[in-house]
Design a protein around this motif. Structure first.
Motif, PDB file in Angstrom:
ATOM      1  N   ASP A 104       0.978  -1.251  -0.070  1.00  0.00           N
ATOM      2  CA  ASP A 104       0.011   0.083   0.130  1.00  0.00           C
ATOM      3  C   ASP A 104       0.932   1.205  -0.008  1.00  0.00           C
ATOM      4  O   ASP A 104       0.600   2.260  -0.638  1.00  0.00           O
TER       5      ASP A 104
ATOM      6  N   ARG B  30       4.129  -4.536  -7.004  1.00  0.00           N
ATOM      7  CA  ARG B  30       2.728  -4.335  -7.526  1.00  0.00           C
ATOM      8  C   ARG B  30       2.429  -3.081  -8.354  1.00  0.00           C
ATOM      9  O   ARG B  30       1.556  -3.318  -9.400  1.00  0.00           O
TER      10      ARG B  30
ATOM     11  N   ARG C 283      -3.834  -4.787  -9.003  1.00  0.00           N
ATOM     12  CA  ARG C 283      -4.847  -5.733  -8.244  1.00  0.00           C
ATOM     13  C   ARG C 283      -4.992  -7.008  -8.603  1.00  0.00           C
ATOM     14  O   ARG C 283      -6.028  -7.545  -8.267  1.00  0.00           O
TER      15      ARG C 283
ATOM     16  N   GLN D 292      -7.321  -9.784  -7.015  1.00  0.00           N
ATOM     17  CA  GLN D 292      -8.300  -9.068  -6.197  1.00  0.00           C
ATOM     18  C   GLN D 292      -9.803  -8.693  -7.072  1.00  0.00           C
ATOM     19  O   GLN D 292      -9.729  -8.074  -7.614  1.00  0.00           O
TER      20      GLN D 292
ATOM     21  N   ALA E 199     -13.705  -4.971  -6.514  1.00  0.00           N
ATOM     22  CA  ALA E 199     -13.174  -3.675  -6.500  1.00  0.00           C
ATOM     23  C   ALA E 199     -13.738  -2.970  -5.438  1.00  0.00           C
ATOM     24  O   ALA E 199     -14.943  -2.690  -5.313  1.00  0.00           O
TER      25      ALA E 199
ATOM     26  N   ASP F 106     -11.588   2.867  -6.518  1.00  0.00           N
ATOM     27  CA  ASP F 106     -10.207   2.523  -6.633  1.00  0.00           C
ATOM     28  C   ASP F 106     -10.067   2.469  -8.313  1.00  0.00           C
ATOM     29  O   ASP F 106     -10.217   1.606  -8.816  1.00  0.00           O
TER      30      ASP F 106
ATOM     31  N   ASP G 177      -7.138   2.028  -9.613  1.00  0.00           N
ATOM     32  CA  ASP G 177      -6.019   1.261 -10.128  1.00  0.00           C
ATOM     33  C   ASP G 177      -6.721  -0.106 -10.274  1.00  0.00           C
ATOM     34  O   ASP G 177      -5.906  -0.928 -10.861  1.00  0.00           O
ATOM     35  N   HIS G 178      -7.945  -0.519  -9.968  1.00  0.00           N
ATOM     36  CA  HIS G 178      -8.490  -1.851 -10.026  1.00  0.00           C
ATOM     37  C   HIS G 178      -8.983  -1.701 -11.562  1.00  0.00           C
ATOM     38  O   HIS G 178      -9.572  -1.034 -12.093  1.00  0.00           O
TER      39      HIS G 178
END
Length: 298
Positions: free
Chosen positions: A212, A267, A274, A277, A280, A284, A286-287
């Motif tokens: 993160d 990452r 992501r 993952q 979502a 977000d 970045d997803h």
């Protein structure tokens, strides 16, 4: 009489407003073109990322120096000499530490590529080379060395190396994506370079404490900005949207690099930061599934 009739036909109709000539704004720039100030902001963030690593040490040294100065006043002046020597030593050590971080960042692509088994299928390589040759010319990026890494997850990353950049692309992506999806994935990586995000992301990997923290240092939401630039350049947002949707919908194999702790370190550099993952979070950017929905609405 005829000339009088023609002049009447050319005159504006009664009640029509006066003609206003269009005015072009020479300062206008498309929002989908990387602006100079945008790239400078990201490159400036790189400097802040490197110096951030030294913040804790700077605070510690400052506390020790203050204690030594107080001791010099209260006890003996020799403590002041020690404080001065400490300040000089720290002034030499800090820039050297930053230089070491920069060197590690500049060759991150070589180290990442060495951690994978490589594929050397002639057909896949020719296909990738053809797409990359055309898109590097479109984006004005040079020195990109493609590396096909053996992995069953869909992902790709552009990472710095000593002589240019390494484009790491998984064998599964290259095998399963059609042409427009492959173009979208590669275009996203090249857009990161145009925006100054490749240098920033590599610095974040070297300096960040956890996944993160690295994403925050690399710039949260910047993956979507790279999508915008990429889609505008290739003039086909659907291709990139389909690529992102396939990335977001895929279940990552347990033996994949993208299921390991090493992926948590890097990452922030990947097309899909992501990976694994499926759900979502709201907002977000970045997803991949959130980014795909945004591109589909263009």
């Amino acid at each position: 009489m005829a000339s009088h009739s023609r002049s009447r036909r050319r005159s504006p109709r009664a009640g029509a407003g006066a003609f206003v000539a269009p005015v072009l704004d020479p300062s206008w720039q498309s929002p989908y073109v990387p602006a100079h100030h945008e790239r400078e902001h990201n490159l400036g963030a790189v400097r802040r990322v490197y110096w951030r690593r030294q913040t804790a040490w700077s605070i510690l040294v400052a506390v020790v120096v203050i204690a030594l100065v107080v001791a010099a006043v209260v006890a003996t002046a020799w403590w002041g000499v020690v404080a001065a020597a400490l300040v000089v030593a720290y002034g030499i050590w800090t820039p050297a530490g930053v230089a070491r971080l920069r060197r590690r960042s500049a060759d991150l692509g070589t180290r990442m590529a060495a951690g994978f088994a490589h594929e050397d299928d002639a057909h896949d390589r020719d296909r990738l080379d053809t797409v990359l040759e055309r898109l590097t010319a479109t984006f004005g990026v040079s020195g990109v060395h493609p590396v096909i890494v053996r992995d069953e997850a869909y992902n790709a990353a552009l990472v710095r190396r000593q002589a240019g950049q390494s484009l790491l692309i998984t064998s599964a992506l290259l095998r399963d994506f059609d042409l427009i999806e492959l173009e979208g994935a590669v275009a996203h990586c090249l857009a990161r370079e145009r925006l100054g995000l490749v240098v920033r992301g590599c610095a974040a990997v070297v300096v960040g404490r956890d996944a993160d923290d690295r994403l925050n240092l690399a710039g949260p939401g910047t993956a979507f900005r790279a999508d915008e630039v990429a889609a505008a350049q290739i003039r086909y947002p659907v291709g990139l949207a389909q690529a992102l949707r396939r990335c977001g919908d895929q279940g990552v194999p347990a033996d994949s690099y993208f299921s390991s702790g090493d992926y948590d370190v890097t990452r922030c550099l990947w097309l899909n930061p992501r990976c694994g993952q499926a759900e979502a979070r709201d907002g977000d950017l970045d997803h991949p599934l959130v980014r795909a929905r945004a591109l589909e609405e263009w």
